[in-house]
Design a protein around this motif. Structure first.
Motif, PDB file in Angstrom:
ATOM      1  N   VAL A  45       0.839  -1.209   0.000  1.00  0.00           N
ATOM      2  CA  VAL A  45       0.000   0.000   0.000  1.00  0.00           C
ATOM      3  C   VAL A  45       0.871   1.254   0.000  1.00  0.00           C
ATOM      4  N   ASN A  46       1.894   1.274   0.846  1.00  0.00           N
ATOM      5  CA  ASN A  46       2.780   2.436   0.920  1.00  0.00           C
ATOM      6  C   ASN A  46       3.521   2.658  -0.390  1.00  0.00           C
ATOM      7  N   LEU A  47       3.937   1.574  -1.031  1.00  0.00           N
ATOM      8  CA  LEU A  47       4.615   1.683  -2.325  1.00  0.00           C
ATOM      9  C   LEU A  47       3.701   2.343  -3.351  1.00  0.00           C
ATOM     10  N   VAL A  48       2.455   1.912  -3.394  1.00  0.00           N
ATOM     11  CA  VAL A  48       1.493   2.483  -4.348  1.00  0.00           C
ATOM     12  C   VAL A  48       1.292   3.974  -4.077  1.00  0.00           C
ATOM     13  N   ILE A  49       1.176   4.342  -2.790  1.00  0.00           N
ATOM     14  CA  ILE A  49       0.985   5.751  -2.431  1.00  0.00           C
ATOM     15  C   ILE A  49       2.189   6.584  -2.863  1.00  0.00           C
ATOM     16  N   CYS A  50       3.407   6.089  -2.579  1.00  0.00           N
ATOM     17  CA  CYS A  50       4.625   6.827  -2.946  1.00  0.00           C
ATOM     18  C   CYS A  50       4.725   7.020  -4.453  1.00  0.00           C
ATOM     19  N   LEU A  51       4.476   5.947  -5.186  1.00  0.00           N
ATOM     20  CA  LEU A  51       4.541   6.035  -6.653  1.00  0.00           C
ATOM     21  C   LEU A  51       3.501   7.024  -7.177  1.00  0.00           C
ATOM     22  N   ALA A 136       4.406  10.275  11.208  1.00  0.00           N
ATOM     23  CA  ALA A 136       5.122  11.499  10.814  1.00  0.00           C
ATOM     24  C   ALA A 136       6.198  11.291   9.747  1.00  0.00           C
ATOM     25  N   PRO A 137       7.113  10.315   9.860  1.00  0.00           N
ATOM     26  CA  PRO A 137       8.154  10.179   8.824  1.00  0.00           C
ATOM     27  C   PRO A 137       7.596   9.862   7.443  1.00  0.00           C
ATOM     28  N   PHE A 138       6.560   9.030   7.391  1.00  0.00           N
ATOM     29  CA  PHE A 138       5.961   8.708   6.087  1.00  0.00           C
ATOM     30  C   PHE A 138       5.339   9.947   5.460  1.00  0.00           C
ATOM     31  N   ILE A 139       4.566  10.690   6.243  1.00  0.00           N
ATOM     32  CA  ILE A 139       3.883  11.869   5.709  1.00  0.00           C
ATOM     33  C   ILE A 139       4.888  12.936   5.271  1.00  0.00           C
ATOM     34  N   LEU A 140       5.890  13.193   6.113  1.00  0.00           N
ATOM     35  CA  LEU A 140       6.837  14.277   5.820  1.00  0.00           C
ATOM     36  C   LEU A 140       7.806  13.912   4.691  1.00  0.00           C
ATOM     37  N   ILE A 141       8.343  12.684   4.706  1.00  0.00           N
ATOM     38  CA  ILE A 141       9.368  12.307   3.729  1.00  0.00           C
ATOM     39  C   ILE A 141       8.767  11.791   2.426  1.00  0.00           C
ATOM     40  N   SER A 142       7.723  10.969   2.511  1.00  0.00           N
ATOM     41  CA  SER A 142       7.220  10.305   1.305  1.00  0.00           C
ATOM     42  C   SER A 142       6.032  10.994   0.653  1.00  0.00           C
ATOM     43  N   ILE A 143       5.441  11.992   1.312  1.00  0.00           N
ATOM     44  CA  ILE A 143       4.319  12.717   0.705  1.00  0.00           C
ATOM     45  C   ILE A 143       4.641  14.202   0.541  1.00  0.00           C
ATOM     46  N   ILE A 144       4.993  14.871   1.640  1.00  0.00           N
ATOM     47  CA  ILE A 144       5.226  16.317   1.571  1.00  0.00           C
ATOM     48  C   ILE A 144       6.548  16.649   0.882  1.00  0.00           C
ATOM     49  N   GLY A 167       9.040   5.051   2.293  1.00  0.00           N
ATOM     50  CA  GLY A 167       7.634   4.671   2.355  1.00  0.00           C
ATOM     51  C   GLY A 167       7.448   3.191   2.639  1.00  0.00           C
ATOM     52  N   VAL A 168       8.210   2.361   1.922  1.00  0.00           N
ATOM     53  CA  VAL A 168       8.100   0.913   2.106  1.00  0.00           C
ATOM     54  C   VAL A 168       8.569   0.510   3.505  1.00  0.00           C
ATOM     55  N   SER A 169       9.652   1.122   3.969  1.00  0.00           N
ATOM     56  CA  SER A 169      10.194   0.767   5.291  1.00  0.00           C
ATOM     57  C   SER A 169       9.331   1.298   6.432  1.00  0.00           C
ATOM     58  N   SER A 170       8.350   2.145   6.117  1.00  0.00           N
ATOM     59  CA  SER A 170       7.419   2.634   7.136  1.00  0.00           C
ATOM     60  C   SER A 170       6.307   1.630   7.415  1.00  0.00           C
ATOM     61  N   SER A 171       6.358   0.474   6.755  1.00  0.00           N
ATOM     62  CA  SER A 171       5.273  -0.499   6.884  1.00  0.00           C
ATOM     63  C   SER A 171       5.093  -0.994   8.316  1.00  0.00           C
ATOM     64  N   VAL A 172       6.192  -1.184   9.056  1.00  0.00           N
ATOM     65  CA  VAL A 172       6.065  -1.635  10.446  1.00  0.00           C
ATOM     66  C   VAL A 172       5.429  -0.541  11.303  1.00  0.00           C
ATOM     67  N   ASP A 173       5.745   0.722  11.003  1.00  0.00           N
ATOM     68  CA  ASP A 173       5.070   1.836  11.699  1.00  0.00           C
ATOM     69  C   ASP A 173       3.567   1.770  11.454  1.00  0.00           C
ATOM     70  N   PHE A 174       3.188   1.469  10.217  1.00  0.00           N
ATOM     71  CA  PHE A 174       1.771   1.386   9.876  1.00  0.00           C
ATOM     72  C   PHE A 174       1.125   0.186  10.560  1.00  0.00           C
ATOM     73  N   LEU A 175       1.850  -0.934  10.639  1.00  0.00           N
ATOM     74  CA  LEU A 175       1.320  -2.110  11.332  1.00  0.00           C
ATOM     75  C   LEU A 175       1.074  -1.793  12.808  1.00  0.00           C
ATOM     76  N   ASN A 176       2.051  -1.159  13.446  1.00  0.00           N
ATOM     77  CA  ASN A 176       1.891  -0.786  14.858  1.00  0.00           C
ATOM     78  C   ASN A 176       0.687   0.133  15.047  1.00  0.00           C
ATOM     79  N   SER A 177       0.554   1.108  14.157  1.00  0.00           N
ATOM     80  CA  SER A 177      -0.563   2.053  14.250  1.00  0.00           C
ATOM     81  C   SER A 177      -1.900   1.349  14.043  1.00  0.00           C
TER      82      SER A 177
END
Length: 202
Positions: A45-51, A136-144, A167-177
């Protein structure tokens, strides 16, 4: 804040104390390896969003990733490695700055190990703040960041790759959330004992 070079272990006496005070253990993977495996759907999912973000703001071509009519060509340089580790450090520092009172806390850790970098706080934190710290890291680095870099014409192929890796490495952050959102009620609090997570309703 303290710097650690090993993953902190749970304190069994503290664990009993938390349970006696009505803290509920979060149902979560008990190792980084299991968490990474379970988080694969979030990687996709994160890969698709980043692309999608990169394509919308700057475009993307196979040629940028080394694919040409003659085949695949990729050169790994020292600067690439430096950029990669810099991104990991920036990712973790972004987590850190959103942790409440991280500079004064004796229970907040910036970790550097052979497995990964990590941020861990054993101070009590609200559910909402935990989610902010995680996303925060996903939003700031991979989107903004790609949007800003594109405005200034600075979104190079290397930065695109790093943004995607983040974005891809943020997957564990997303799992925790995801686990926090599913298990912890609104207004709840979270506390860690090492990497074991506990929650209590408001």
């Amino acid at each position: 804040m303290k710097i650690r070079f090993s993953i902190p272990k749970a304190d069994h006496e503290y664990e009993q104390e938390l349970k006696q005070n009505n803290w509920t253990p979060l149902k979560e993977p008990q190792s980084i390896g299991k968490a990474t495996l379970i988080s694969i759907p979030f990687m996709i999912v994160n890969l698709v969003i980043c692309l999608a973000v990169i394509i919308m703001v700057d475009g993307l071509s196979w040629h940028e990733f080394g694919f040409t009519e003659e085949g695949f060509r990729f050169t790994l340089s020292l600067s690439h490695i430096v950029w990669f580790f810099a991104m990991i450090i920036i990712h973790e520092l972004i987590h850190l700055v959103f942790v409440p009172n991280f500079l004064k806390s004796n229970k907040t850790y910036l970790g550097i190990t052979l497995q990964a970098g990590f941020i861990l706080t054993e101070d009590m934190i609200s559910k909402s703040r935990f989610l902010i710290v995680s996303f925060a890291p996903f939003i700031l680095i991979s989107i903004i960041l790609p949007i800003i870099l594109s405005w200034f014409g600075l979104l190079t192929p290397l930065l695109k790759v790093l943004i995607i890796i983040n974005g891809v490495s943020s997957s564990v952050d997303f799992l925790n959330s995801f686990m926090i959102m599913r298990q912890v009620p609104k207004g709840g609090s979270i506390i860690n004992n090492g990497f074991r997570t506990y929650w209590k309703a408001a």
